[in-house]
Design an enzyme around this catalytic site. Structure first.
Site, mmCIF file in Angstrom:
data_model
loop_
_atom_site.group_PDB
_atom_site.id
_atom_site.type_symbol
_atom_site.label_atom_id
_atom_site.label_comp_id
_atom_site.label_asym_id
_atom_site.label_seq_id
_atom_site.Cartn_x
_atom_site.Cartn_y
_atom_site.Cartn_z
ATOM 1 N N CYS A 192 4.880 97.369 133.449
ATOM 2 C CA CYS A 192 4.968 98.794 133.816
ATOM 3 C C CYS A 192 6.142 99.033 134.743
ATOM 4 C CB CYS A 192 3.687 99.245 134.508
ATOM 5 S SG CYS A 192 2.225 99.060 133.499
ATOM 6 N N ASP A 248 7.619 124.790 122.178
ATOM 7 C CA ASP A 248 6.465 125.609 121.768
ATOM 8 C C ASP A 248 5.139 125.003 122.243
ATOM 9 O OD1 ASP A 248 6.367 123.388 120.159
ATOM 10 O OD2 ASP A 248 6.443 124.470 118.250
#
Ligand code: BEZ
Length: 221
Positions: free
Chosen positions: A46, A138
């Site tokens: 990570c 959108d």
């Protein structure tokens, strides 16, 4: 089954993050967005991933894409770990250039189908997988990728797919295998020869194949 499918409006969740409480749609504004989860703070893979994301964050900015990370740790952990991430890049003076969502109750991870059943913490609770969601202006989901905790992602590939998503949102083309900006693109199958001729002033070339079908149509954008 929880999760989100291509074309779905991405949930307008509220969450605590390293930049305070956000409402996701307000955070995005009119921009594209990329939300990427990781299993846990203070873990090696990570750290390499978020360091890479930080290093190339200007490339996401150039493309008008707002970045946000997520894991099941707290805001305080995220803030402390962010310093390690930037130190990994030898940039101790700079803040992490994107926020991290604290999903310590795993509510969002369950809602978005992000938990990895094979990776558990010391209490046997599942960790977040390496999910990527790209959201359009959108607010709809344009792409999702799901990697297990044990496999780190390739952030250059994420930039490449964003280039494809943004191009194909504007033009009636599709990008072939290993495409990168500047390469030829393919005319989508639903366009007739006449429509393709009118839409692509640089011309359309068709590769001949044994079937005789004229579906391998390329153009230069
Ligand atoms: C890591 O980031 O290194 C990691 C996290 C959870 C499971 C495996 C690897």
């Amino acid at each position: 089954m929880p999760g989100i499918l291509l074309g779905d409006v991405f949930p307008n969740f509220e969450a605590d993050t390293t930049i305070g409480r956000i409402k996701f749609h307000d955070f995005l504004g009119n921009s594209w967005g990329i939300l990427f989860s990781h299993p846990r703070d203070f873990t090696p893979v990570c750290t390499t991933e978020l360091a890479c994301a930080a290093k190339i964050s200007d490339e996401f900015k150039k493309r008008g894409v707002k970045m946000i990370a997520l894991s099941i740790d707290s805001v305080e952990d995220h803030r402390n770990w962010s310093k390690d991430v930037m130190a990994f890049n030898d940039q101790t003076e700079s803040p992490l250039p994107f926020p991290i969502i604290a999903d310590d109750k795993r509510e969002l991870s369950v809602q978005l189908g992000m938990l990895d059943p094979d990776e558990k913490d010391k209490d046997g609770m599942p960790l977040t997988a390496r999910c990527v969601f790209v959201i359009g202006p959108d607010k709809k989901l344009k792409l999702s990728i799901l990697y297990p905790a044990t496999t780190g992602r390739n952030f250059d590939e994420l930039l490449r797919v964003i280039d494809s998503l943004q191009l194909t949102a504007q033009k009636k083309v599709a990008t072939p295998v290993d495409w990168k900006p500047g390469d030829k693109v393919m005319v989508i199958p639903s366009l007739s020869e006449a429509e393709a001729g009118a839409l692509f002033p640089n011309g359309v070339t068709t590769k001949e194949v044994p079937s005789g079908k004229k579906y391998l149509r390329y153009t230069q954008i």
